[in-house]
Motif scaffolding. Structure first.
Motif: not given
Length: 202
Positions: A123-139
């Motif tokens: 998540l750190t890589h997603c939001f702080e490096v890739l600058k994602t708007n949204r990360v999805q998770l499902k189960t």
């Protein structure tokens, strides 16, 4: 072919685990870790089956080449052993969103801080490096252990998609969808860090 949003290779380093890019050289050791059937009881594809394991992890490598997935192995720093796997997928650079999933860890580390640490790295890589708007998770909708774990790291429940996936045995599953948004990240990070400290101080 999609834009290559995620650089290759990247290694995400934590105190107890490193997330390193999946390679063919990992397959034999990773399959030994994955061969415990109990790991896959609530996951759509039973990769304790050797043929399915190799088919799915070969596919993950080809999907990385296409920019659709980015699979990691989870390496335990103290022992050097591969203890699980996880990946980015459903990758959409133009919308700045992706999904984290296909996560499994050997039973020895269930209930420890290892999964939390892995999620924090991802998540750190997603939001702080890739600058994602949204990360999805499902189960799976009835995988209440997984759903509780997603909620505890800040995942916001969005709903159930009925018959979302056909499983290895031909039956279907309903999927519970969650997300973390960029403006929720600070709160989610604090939740994860707090839980890691609690587990490590236990």
């Amino acid at each position: 072919m999609k834009e290559k949003w995620i650089a290759y290779p990247i290694i995400l380093e934590g105190p107890n685990v490193d997330l390193i890019p999946l390679e063919k050289e990992h397959f034999e050791e990773l399959y030994l870790a994955a061969s415990d059937k109990e790991l896959w009881e609530l996951i759509p594809t039973d990769c304790s089956d050797k043929a399915l394991f190799y088919q799915n992890y070969e596919h993950a490598l080809s999907e990385r080449e296409a920019g659709n997935q980015y699979p990691f192995v989870i390496r335990h720093k103290q022992t050097g052993q591969l203890i699980g796997s996880t990946r980015f997928f459903e990758i959409y650079p133009s919308d700045r969103k992706l999904e984290i999933g296909w996560t499994w860890i050997i039973k020895k580390f269930w209930g420890t801080s290892i999964n939390l640490e892995s999620k924090l790295l991802l998540l750190t890589h997603c939001f702080e490096v890739l600058k994602t708007n949204r990360v999805q998770l499902k189960t799976k909708d009835n995988n209440f252990r997984s759903r509780k774990a997603i909620e505890k790291i800040g995942g916001v429940f969005e709903g159930i998609l009925r018959k979302d996936r056909v499983l290895s045995d031909g039956t279907t599953r309903n999927a519970a969808y969650y997300s973390i948004l960029d403006d929720e990240w600070d709160s989610a990070r604090l939740k994860i860090e707090t839980q890691i400290k609690e587990k490590n101080n236990f």
